[in-house]
Design a protein around this motif. Structure first.
Motif: not given
Length: 140
Positions: A73-97
């Motif tokens: 059933r929507p929403p798939p909880p795993q997709r929410i985990v992926e999106l939160l990790r994406y947000h974290l990854g974008m912040l990490d990338c911006a700070l590293k750059l």
């Protein structure tokens, strides 16, 4: 022991709380990414603030992962985990750059091209709405 419908409602409610907090952080995350993408030297305050926001996304993604369960059933909880990790990854990338170990024209070009969280931020907001709707449907 909870019946299956009540158990799902409890899980969805907990997941919604995580998503609400993550969506509320988006404005701060966008500001950090924008500050990292400005030409010139990036202030150490941006790093301090960015790490604090990233730490919050790290906690939220961990909580979401703890709450994830198999469902069709929507929403798939795993997709929410992926999106939160994406947000974290974008912040990490911006700070590293913005604060690289070494500088190069290629890395500087990449840093200056950062534009924010992009479509995944909107997807997370849409999933918040979907979660609210699903909870309303279950409680009706």
């Amino acid at each position: 022991m909870l019946d299956p419908a009540t158990a799902e409602l409890v899980r969805l409610g907990a997941l919604l709380e995580v998503v609400v907090q993550a969506v509320a952080l988006q404005e701060r995350a966008e500001a950090v990414i924008a500050d990292c993408a400005r030409p010139g030297e990036t202030s150490w305050e941006v790093a301090r603030h960015g790490r604090a926001v990233a730490a919050q996304y790290g906690r939220l993604s961990g909580w979401a992962a703890d709450l994830a369960w198999q469902t069709d059933r929507p929403p798939p909880p795993q997709r929410i985990v992926e999106l939160l990790r994406y947000h974290l990854g974008m912040l990490d990338c911006a700070l590293k750059l913005a604060f690289p170990r070494y500088r190069s024209d290629r890395l500087e070009s990449r840093r200056l091209s950062l534009t924010g969280l992009g479509p995944p931020a909107r997807e997370l907001r849409d999933l918040e709405t979907t979660l609210r709707h699903r909870i309303t449907t279950l409680t009706s």
